[in-house]
Design a protein around this motif. Structure first.
Motif, PDB file in Angstrom:
ATOM      1  N   GLY A 162      -6.427  -1.229   9.595  1.00  0.00           N
ATOM      2  CA  GLY A 162      -7.523  -1.281  10.541  1.00  0.00           C
ATOM      3  C   GLY A 162      -7.430  -2.481  11.467  1.00  0.00           C
ATOM      4  O   GLY A 162      -6.974  -3.556  11.068  1.00  0.00           O
ATOM      5  N   TYR A 190     -10.700   0.241  15.316  1.00  0.00           N
ATOM      6  CA  TYR A 190     -12.153   0.260  15.221  1.00  0.00           C
ATOM      7  C   TYR A 190     -12.731  -0.365  16.488  1.00  0.00           C
ATOM      8  O   TYR A 190     -11.981  -0.810  17.362  1.00  0.00           O
ATOM      9  CB  TYR A 190     -12.632  -0.510  13.989  1.00  0.00           C
ATOM     10  CG  TYR A 190     -12.405   0.202  12.670  1.00  0.00           C
ATOM     11  CD1 TYR A 190     -13.454   0.838  12.010  1.00  0.00           C
ATOM     12  CD2 TYR A 190     -11.138   0.225  12.072  1.00  0.00           C
ATOM     13  CE1 TYR A 190     -13.258   1.483  10.797  1.00  0.00           C
ATOM     14  CE2 TYR A 190     -10.925   0.878  10.858  1.00  0.00           C
ATOM     15  CZ  TYR A 190     -11.990   1.504  10.227  1.00  0.00           C
ATOM     16  OH  TYR A 190     -11.792   2.142   9.036  1.00  0.00           O
ATOM     17  N   LYS A 191     -14.040  -0.448  16.577  1.00  0.00           N
ATOM     18  CA  LYS A 191     -14.678  -1.015  17.762  1.00  0.00           C
ATOM     19  C   LYS A 191     -14.726  -2.536  17.730  1.00  0.00           C
ATOM     20  O   LYS A 191     -15.122  -3.166  18.703  1.00  0.00           O
ATOM     21  CB  LYS A 191     -16.092  -0.454  17.919  1.00  0.00           C
ATOM     22  CG  LYS A 191     -16.117   1.020  18.294  1.00  0.00           C
ATOM     23  CD  LYS A 191     -17.536   1.506  18.542  1.00  0.00           C
ATOM     24  CE  LYS A 191     -17.553   2.963  18.960  1.00  0.00           C
ATOM     25  NZ  LYS A 191     -18.930   3.468  19.201  1.00  0.00           N
ATOM     26  N   GLN A 195     -15.993  -4.359  12.060  1.00  0.00           N
ATOM     27  CA  GLN A 195     -15.954  -2.960  11.625  1.00  0.00           C
ATOM     28  C   GLN A 195     -14.643  -2.648  10.910  1.00  0.00           C
ATOM     29  O   GLN A 195     -14.620  -1.880   9.934  1.00  0.00           O
ATOM     30  CB  GLN A 195     -16.127  -2.034  12.825  1.00  0.00           C
ATOM     31  CG  GLN A 195     -17.523  -2.067  13.439  1.00  0.00           C
ATOM     32  CD  GLN A 195     -17.663  -3.111  14.529  1.00  0.00           C
ATOM     33  OE1 GLN A 195     -16.956  -4.126  14.525  1.00  0.00           O
ATOM     34  NE2 GLN A 195     -18.578  -2.874  15.454  1.00  0.00           N
ATOM     35  N   ALA A 196     -13.545  -3.236  11.383  1.00  0.00           N
ATOM     36  CA  ALA A 196     -12.255  -3.020  10.726  1.00  0.00           C
ATOM     37  C   ALA A 196     -12.252  -3.604   9.319  1.00  0.00           C
ATOM     38  O   ALA A 196     -11.729  -2.999   8.376  1.00  0.00           O
ATOM     39  CB  ALA A 196     -11.129  -3.638  11.554  1.00  0.00           C
ATOM     40  N   GLY A 199     -14.046  -1.399   7.162  1.00  0.00           N
ATOM     41  CA  GLY A 199     -13.231  -0.223   6.897  1.00  0.00           C
ATOM     42  C   GLY A 199     -12.311  -0.423   5.705  1.00  0.00           C
ATOM     43  O   GLY A 199     -12.108   0.492   4.892  1.00  0.00           O
TER      44      GLY A 199
END
Length: 329
Positions: A162, A190-191, A195-196, A199
């Motif tokens: 990610g 990811y955004k 967020q990564a 993830g």
């Protein structure tokens, strides 16, 4: 070839010690600042740069007697938020808190840039370098860089990672890791960096390179396992965590920057004043302790020193991105 500013380059290019001759901040004759200063962070809340920006900006605001308002405007690997800074009035009331991806990687990855980092911005100061680590889910069988390499070799393309988006520092770091290790892995953008990291914690992806500040709380909470740091030597905060270089990929190093930038045309006295205020904030023991605890190394430079280092890094990353065939596709 490694994707980092090595310590000897930092020493040569940047004045990294606070006794480096920056003039003490003096009140501006114009009365600046007489209203809150907006700092645009083109990255998600909770990212390494965001964490550092909030620590340093709070102290700067206390010292300057004026508040800093942090605005997170993530998206397109920082392209959008940086554009807001580029178009802002050059009056010192809108500045950017950037990572070096925005400054020196993104321009080599986007075919059509809406702004020019070398023409549309003015350097203020390199605030800190962000130290990085390789993380996996706490339940993952991967316990070292060597384990990740072995897993990727046994199943080409099956291991995924990610990142905070195409062309983000997480993307560059893992792409270089895969290139040097001669393995194939699948990129999942990811955004944003936060967020990564979530993830990986949620088992959506297998691994990620992340700034320590971004994943520190998740590591401490037992949701992520830090299996390697990308520094030349082990970090004092994590003495039991080996470097990536010693645990599977010799010579691999990576770090990134948190730097402050202003719109082109911002008066030089304001740039110098803000730079001196950065150095003053970084001289505070509590600020330094907070940054170090988050996995950052306090720096502090003049506008000119940051400008010189930025140009060197711009050329270095451009060459490396081209040599490794890294794209935003």
């Amino acid at each position: 070839m490694t994707m980092t500013i090595r310590r000897r380059h930092l020493a040569a290019l940047l004045c990294t010690l606070l006794g480096c001759g920056l003039a003490a901040a003096q009140p501006m004759a114009s009365g600046y600042p007489n209203k809150p200063i907006r700092m645009i962070v083109p990255l998600a809340a909770g990212s390494a740069v965001d964490a550092a920006a909030r620590i340093v900006a709070q102290k700067m605001g206390q010292n300057m007697g004026q508040s800093f308002v942090i605005e997170n405007q993530p998206g397109a690997a920082g392209l959008i938020g940086a554009g807001v800074v580029a178009k802002a009035a050059p009056d010192g009331y809108t500045i950017g808190g950037f990572n070096d991806s925005i400054m020196t990687m993104l321009p080599h990855l986007q075919p059509k840039m809406p702004w020019d980092i070398l023409k549309d911005f003015e350097p203020i100061a390199l605030v800190a370098t962000v130290e990085w680590g390789l993380v996996v889910n706490a339940d993952s069988p991967v316990r070292s860089a060597a384990d990740l390499i072995a897993a990727a070799r046994s199943a080409p393309g099956k291991i995924n990672y990610g990142t905070g988006g195409n062309g983000s520092p997480q993307h560059i770091a893992m792409a270089l890791f895969a290139s040097q290790a001669k393995v194939q892995m699948t990129h999942v953008p990811y955004k944003g960096a936060t967020q990564a990291a979530m993830g990986v914690a949620g088992k959506e992806v297998d691994a990620a390179f992340q700034g320590i500040a971004t994943v520190n709380s998740l590591v401490k909470a037992g949701k992520l396992r830090l299996v390697g740091v990308t520094t030349p030597r082990r970090m004092p905060q994590f003495p039991d965590v080996p470097t990536v270089s010693e645990s599977g990929l010799p010579g691999f190093e990576f770090n990134s920057w948190f730097a402050m930038m202003a719109p082109a045309g911002t008066p030089r006295p304001i740039l110098q004043y803000l730079s001196a205020e950065v150095a003053k904030a970084l001289a505070d023991p509590e600020v330094r302790e907070k940054l170090i605890a988050q996995g950052l190394t306090p720096r502090g430079t003049s506008p000119d020193d940051l400008g010189k280092a930025m140009r060197v890094q711009f050329t270095r990353y451009g060459d490396l991105i081209k040599q490794n065939g890294i794209t935003v596709e």
